[in-house]
Design a protein around this motif. Structure first.
Motif, PDB file in Angstrom:
ATOM      1  N   GLY A   1       0.605  -1.093   0.131  1.00 58.96           N
ATOM      2  CA  GLY A   1       0.015   0.030  -0.779  1.00 58.96           C
ATOM      3  C   GLY A   1       1.098   1.133  -0.104  1.00 58.96           C
ATOM      4  N   ALA A   2       2.277   0.999  -0.722  1.00 62.59           N
ATOM      5  CA  ALA A   2       2.893   2.303  -0.926  1.00 62.59           C
ATOM      6  C   ALA A   2       2.442   3.788  -1.329  1.00 62.59           C
ATOM      7  N   SER A   3       2.820   4.769  -1.774  1.00 60.24           N
ATOM      8  CA  SER A   3       2.321   5.555  -2.244  1.00 60.24           C
ATOM      9  C   SER A   3       3.630   5.847  -3.433  1.00 60.24           C
ATOM     10  N   ALA A   4       5.192   5.980  -2.202  1.00 58.69           N
ATOM     11  CA  ALA A   4       6.380   5.895  -3.193  1.00 58.69           C
ATOM     12  C   ALA A   4       6.795   4.912  -3.194  1.00 58.69           C
TER      13      ALA A   4
ATOM     14  N   GLY B   1       5.060  -1.743   5.699  1.00 59.29           N
ATOM     15  CA  GLY B   1       6.338  -2.717   6.267  1.00 59.29           C
ATOM     16  C   GLY B   1       5.486  -3.952   6.933  1.00 59.29           C
ATOM     17  N   PHE B   2       6.367  -4.907   6.765  1.00 61.05           N
ATOM     18  CA  PHE B   2       6.558  -6.302   7.999  1.00 61.05           C
ATOM     19  C   PHE B   2       7.937  -6.487   8.504  1.00 61.05           C
ATOM     20  N   ASP B   3       7.880  -7.623   9.310  1.00 63.94           N
ATOM     21  CA  ASP B   3       8.111  -7.946  10.688  1.00 63.94           C
ATOM     22  C   ASP B   3       8.731  -9.740   9.900  1.00 63.94           C
ATOM     23  N   PRO B   4       9.716  -9.512   9.428  1.00 59.54           N
ATOM     24  CA  PRO B   4      10.910 -10.645   8.443  1.00 59.54           C
ATOM     25  C   PRO B   4      11.044 -11.584   9.633  1.00 59.54           C
ATOM     26  N   ALA B   5      11.424 -11.730  10.586  1.00 63.00           N
ATOM     27  CA  ALA B   5      11.123 -12.494  11.869  1.00 63.00           C
ATOM     28  C   ALA B   5       9.886 -13.119  11.840  1.00 63.00           C
ATOM     29  N   GLY B   6       8.985 -12.818  11.532  1.00 68.53           N
ATOM     30  CA  GLY B   6       7.503 -12.984  11.953  1.00 68.53           C
ATOM     31  C   GLY B   6       7.448 -13.568  11.159  1.00 68.53           C
ATOM     32  N   VAL B   7       7.921 -13.312   9.503  1.00 63.54           N
ATOM     33  CA  VAL B   7       7.129 -14.630   8.711  1.00 63.54           C
ATOM     34  C   VAL B   7       6.178 -15.539   8.960  1.00 63.54           C
TER      35      VAL B   7
ATOM     36  N   ASP C   1      12.860   0.286  -2.522  1.00 62.63           N
ATOM     37  CA  ASP C   1      12.377   0.580  -1.256  1.00 62.63           C
ATOM     38  C   ASP C   1      10.982   1.313  -1.153  1.00 62.63           C
ATOM     39  N   ASP C   2      10.495   0.939  -0.012  1.00 60.00           N
ATOM     40  CA  ASP C   2       8.490   1.617  -0.622  1.00 60.00           C
ATOM     41  C   ASP C   2       8.756   2.491   0.704  1.00 60.00           C
ATOM     42  N   ASP C   3       7.237   3.120   1.120  1.00 58.08           N
ATOM     43  CA  ASP C   3       6.894   3.638   2.359  1.00 58.08           C
ATOM     44  C   ASP C   3       5.393   2.834   2.653  1.00 58.08           C
TER      45      ASP C   3
ATOM     46  N   GLY D   1       5.358  -0.210   9.667  1.00 59.65           N
ATOM     47  CA  GLY D   1       4.964   1.164   9.680  1.00 59.65           C
ATOM     48  C   GLY D   1       5.702   1.968   8.909  1.00 59.65           C
ATOM     49  N   ARG D   2       6.747   1.556   8.373  1.00 59.38           N
ATOM     50  CA  ARG D   2       7.782   2.512   8.091  1.00 59.38           C
ATOM     51  C   ARG D   2       8.375   2.026   6.208  1.00 59.38           C
ATOM     52  N   GLY D   3       8.040   1.041   5.376  1.00 57.59           N
ATOM     53  CA  GLY D   3       8.485   0.612   4.737  1.00 57.59           C
ATOM     54  C   GLY D   3       9.723  -0.540   4.708  1.00 57.59           C
ATOM     55  N   THR D   4       9.482  -1.013   3.825  1.00 60.40           N
ATOM     56  CA  THR D   4      10.950  -1.660   3.236  1.00 60.40           C
ATOM     57  C   THR D   4      11.727  -1.747   2.429  1.00 60.40           C
ATOM     58  N   THR D   5      12.862  -2.098   2.637  1.00 61.78           N
ATOM     59  CA  THR D   5      14.133  -2.086   2.005  1.00 61.78           C
ATOM     60  C   THR D   5      14.182  -3.469   1.335  1.00 61.78           C
ATOM     61  N   VAL D   6      14.367  -3.556  -0.414  1.00 62.45           N
ATOM     62  CA  VAL D   6      14.685  -5.266  -0.694  1.00 62.45           C
ATOM     63  C   VAL D   6      16.453  -4.594  -1.021  1.00 62.45           C
ATOM     64  N   THR D   7      17.746  -5.329  -1.216  1.00 60.40           N
ATOM     65  CA  THR D   7      18.756  -4.198  -1.293  1.00 60.40           C
ATOM     66  C   THR D   7      19.649  -6.604  -2.145  1.00 60.40           C
ATOM     67  N   LEU D   8      20.112  -6.604  -3.336  1.00 56.16           N
ATOM     68  CA  LEU D   8      20.641  -7.162  -3.997  1.00 56.16           C
ATOM     69  C   LEU D   8      22.115  -7.115  -4.140  1.00 56.16           C
ATOM     70  N   VAL D   9      22.793  -8.037  -4.187  1.00 60.07           N
ATOM     71  CA  VAL D   9      24.697  -7.449  -4.386  1.00 60.07           C
ATOM     72  C   VAL D   9      25.004  -8.610  -5.371  1.00 60.07           C
TER      73      VAL D   9
END
Length: 819
Positions: free
Chosen positions: A745-748, A770-776, A765-767, A804-812
């Motif tokens: 449900g991100a706006s940006a 968000g979610f808790d990765p450990a609680g999935v 990344d989005d705003d 409540g603060r968004g998610t950031t996915v990083t692939l290196v």
């Protein structure tokens, strides 16, 4: 009956006699010559090969200098005089054997100097000792120059009938060099053990403790083993010194002492050589090692046998013409100046008169005494009962043609430890000199005799007490009666008539002649045996050992190269034959096992091929599932959501419903297009070659068009990435955007991609919520597929999200360096 000494008895070489000591020196000489010859060949070979031949050259010089030193020591042993003097009365003074003896110390010093320089360089150059080795070398050269002067001085003294010898204390520098040599090999051992003396641990005690621990530890490498071996053999002279101390204390007899020293010298020469050759296995000869050991065993056996039979053979000697108790010998002057010699009835004089101390005394004569045509008014009486005229007689006087100066020897024999009493009684017409030994109980060496000098020139020797059988020793002339008689001094020349020559009975020379009859035949036998061993043992070893081993090694090489059916002929039924048979059995077993394994491998290959085909099918199914999930499945999911909302939108606003139906039709067409693209890839194996940046831009544009979110896209490079990497980055970006659309449900949304040769970076990344990765919980196929794709190309995937603060996915991804 004693006779004047004949000129032929003073001829060159006439006074060299073989004895067990000479056999020992001959054995050491043969071994040293063999080792030095071999090392000389090694020096030439290493020089031709361009190797560092300095250590081998120094080691060769060490043993090479011992060869002439052992030659001179052999001459000295054959003269039978021990260390009483270099000369003996039966040696011609200008002869080479006599003049070479004083050079023993110089030659041994040269060997020591070369060996010390060798110790600085073997097994490795001692760190930081270049200047030290030069200083030590200069000091030793200075000592050698002094030794040259001493040797020249001794030769001049011998030619001048002067029994001068080098001071005993000057030999200290050779003992110091032996200790220094031991310290060098200790330092070599510590250096090989990786203990650097110049960098001690903190504190003196800690440094000493570290060095002691290094000394007691097992050798860490070949250098340490070689240094330890040289250290052990370099300390063998300590065995010599200990043996001498034990002998002086009466705890070790002369014969075990001589055997010990001979064997230790043989062991030292052999040990040094074998340790050195063992350190250089690529430069040494296996046959030479075996031959050297065989020669040493032969020499040690012969020497041991010579010394073992020596006591019994010594005891068999009966000195011809030995005077006995109760005998009196008279020397009557003749008109021509000579003397007539004969036995007369014993008429001893009373034992009385002035006591002569150990240092001797001068006695005036009450008459003119004519001796060999000369007139004397005084005599010199020594502490052993001998009589001189011009000076106090010494035992070393007789080494020069039986007397450099006129003297009278009733019996030349050492004074016993219990002491003796020498008295001089002066009569108007005669002088009586009496010696009576103080005999301890059960003492065998006990002598008593008188010498009477008459005014008319007559000389009488009366023997009052004599051992039943004096014990003669090869290198101790004074252990038993050496000689008896009279000598005119320098007049004893071959050009002088026989009537003015010495009248001497030499019992010690008779004893050496007795030894020579036994040991002289051993010399050609020993030389021939060593020659046979040097020539025959390599032939025997080659036939019985080397060739069977070479055949076995060739078979092993063929077996190693893949000829598993190799078989080696058995030459002899010995240990090598048993080893060869074992190898043949192993080769047959391996051959049969490999043949059986080939059939088993063929069966297993078919099974593995089937398993591989099934695995390939499973992998293809997994990849197809992932691709369907990332593309068609997501599109159909969007279409399903839109279809569920169409009825409600149509009821509210037919216009919006019409637009939704149009979008639904477009989604279905996209799903059909993606399905056709996947089918085309499966049929042809081709992969989309477009740059990943363009594909990611296209995904971002579609996402913005469908969902209306604010998009910020930054793409740099990426055209040089491998196909699998490009596909993985595209699929993971697609999955991330789908997850944002479905759950965030991100706006940006911000998408960043950077691609360089060998590395790539993707950040999305989005705003949203968000979610808790450990609680999935549960099976979240999208996240699992993303991780599997990243692992497949060796990339790192990180997901950071806070509710409540968004998610950031990083692939290196970074290309791995296989080198």
């Amino acid at each position: 009956m004693i006779q004047p000494v004949a000129p032929e008895n003073l001829a060159v070489g006439a006074g060299l006699f073989w004895n067990p000591g000479a056999i020992s020196y001959l054995s050491q000489l043969l071994l040293a010559f063999m080792l030095s010859a071999y090392l000389a060949r090694r020096v030439q070979a290493e020089r031709r090969q361009g190797r560092d031949f300095a250590p081998t050259l120094l080691f060769c010089l060490t043993i090479g200098f011992l060869v002439p030193a052992l030659v001179t020591a052999l001459f000295h042993a054959m003269s039978g005089g021990g260390w009483l003097a270099y000369a003996m009365p039966w040696l011609s003074e200008p002869s080479f054997p006599l003049l070479s003896m004083p050079w023993i110390s110089f030659l041994c010093g040269c060997a020591a100097a070369a060996f010390v320089q060798f110790a600085y360089r073997f097994p490795r150059r001692l760190a930081g000792t270049k200047r030290e080795s030069l200083i030590v070398g200069a000091i030793m050269v200075a000592m050698l120059l002094v030794e040259v002067g001493i040797a020249i001085r001794t030769d001049i003294a011998l030619l001048s009938d002067d029994p001068w010898m080098r001071p005993d204390w000057f030999a200290t520098w050779l003992n110091v060099s032996t200790l220094w040599l031991g310290s060098l090999f200790v330092r070599q051992y510590l250096q090989a053990q990786r203990v650097v003396l110049a960098k001690q641990p903190t504190g003196i005690l800690a440094g000493i403790r570290a060095n002691l621990q290094a000394c007691v530890r097992a050798p860490a490498n070949r250098e340490a083993k070689a240094a330890r071996g040289f250290l052990i053999f370099a300390l063998l002279p300590i065995v010599h010194t200990t043996a001498l101390v034990l002998q002086s204390e009466g705890l070790l007899g002369p014969y075990p002492m001589d055997i010990l020293i001979c064997w230790s010298v043989l062991a030292q020469l052999t040990g040094f050589t074998l340790v050195y050759l063992g350190y250089l296995p690529e430069r040494s000869s296996f046959l030479f090692k075996l031959t050297t050991i065989s020669v040493v065993l032969l020499l040690a056996t012969v020497n041991g046998a010579c010394w073992i039979v020596a006591p019994g053979y010594f005891s068999q000697f009966r000195a011809p013409g030995m005077v006995v108790a109760g005998q009196e010998v008279r020397f009557s002057p003749k008109v021509d100046g000579g003397y007539a010699v004969g036995d007369v009835p014993l008429a001893p004089e009373p034992v009385a008169g002035r006591i002569v101390g150990p240092k001797g005394a001068q006695v005036p004569l009450p008459f003119d005494f004519r001796f060999y045509g000369r007139v004397y008014r005084t005599i010199q009486v020594a502490g052993d009962g001998t009589i001189g005229f011009e000076h106090l007689p010494q035992p070393t006087d007789v080494v020069f043609r039986y007397g450099a100066r006129p003297a009278i020897y009733p019996l030349l024999v050492a004074v016993p430890e219990s002491g003796t009493s020498v008295r001089v009684r002066v009569h108007p017409r005669r002088i009586v000199v009496t010696r009576r030994d103080r005999c301890a109980p059960l003492q065998e060496r006990c002598y008593g005799f008188q010498a009477v000098l008459h005014a008319n020139g007559r000389i009488d020797f009366a023997y009052l007490a004599m051992p039943a059988q004096p014990r003669f020793q090869p290198f101790e002339p004074l252990a038993a009666p050496w000689l008896m008689g009279i000598t005119p001094g320098h007049s004893a020349d071959a050009a002088i008539p026989a009537n003015t020559r010495p009248i001497i009975r030499d019992y010690h020379r008779d004893f050496l002649t007795h030894l020579d009859r036994l040991y002289a035949p051993i010399v050609p036998f020993l030389i021939a045996a060593v020659f046979i061993v040097l020539v025959g043992m390599p032939l025997l070893f080659r036939g019985f050992l080397v060739r069977p081993l070479e055949r076995l090694l060739r078979g092993i090489r063929r077996f190693r190269d893949g000829e598993l059916g190799t078989q080696v002929n058995v030459s002899f039924n010995d240990e090598i034959g048993y080893l060869t048979e074992s190898f043949n059995a192993m080769a047959r077993s391996q051959h049969d096992m490999v043949n059986g394994l080939e059939a088993m491998v063929a069966e297993r290959v078919e099974e593995v091929s089937d398993i591989a085909a099934r695995n390939a099918q499973l992998e293809e199914r997994a990849r197809l599932s992932a691709d369907l999930h990332d593309s068609v499945s997501q599109t159909l999911f969007s279409a399903a959501l839109l279809a569920d909302a169409v009825p409600e939108q149509w009821c509210r606003d037919p216009k919006l419903g019409t637009q939704a139906l149009t979008r639904l039709a477009e989604l279905n067409r996209n799903a059909l297009s993606e399905m056709r693209l996947l089918l085309a890839e499966l049929r042809s194996g081709a992969v989309d070659q477009s740059p990943p940046g363009e594909r990611i831009k296209a995904l971002a544009g579609e996402f913005q068009e469908e969902h209306g979110a604010s998009m910020h896209v930054e793409v740099n490079g990426g055209g040089a990435l491998p196909p699998e990497v490009r596909s993985t980055f595209h699929r993971i970006a697609q999955e991330c955007l789908n997850n944002i659309a479905r759950h965030a449900g991100a706006s940006a949304v911000r998408v960043t991609f950077e691609g360089l040769p060998g590395q790539a970076l993707l950040v999305i990344d989005d705003d949203g919520c968000g979610f808790d990765p450990a609680g999935v919980e549960g099976d979240h196929l999208g996240l699992q597929i993303m991780r599997e794709r990243a692992e497949r190309i060796g990339a790192t995937l990180e997901i950071e999200s806070i509710s409540g603060r968004g998610t950031t996915v990083t692939l290196v991804w970074m290309e791995q360096d296989d080198g």
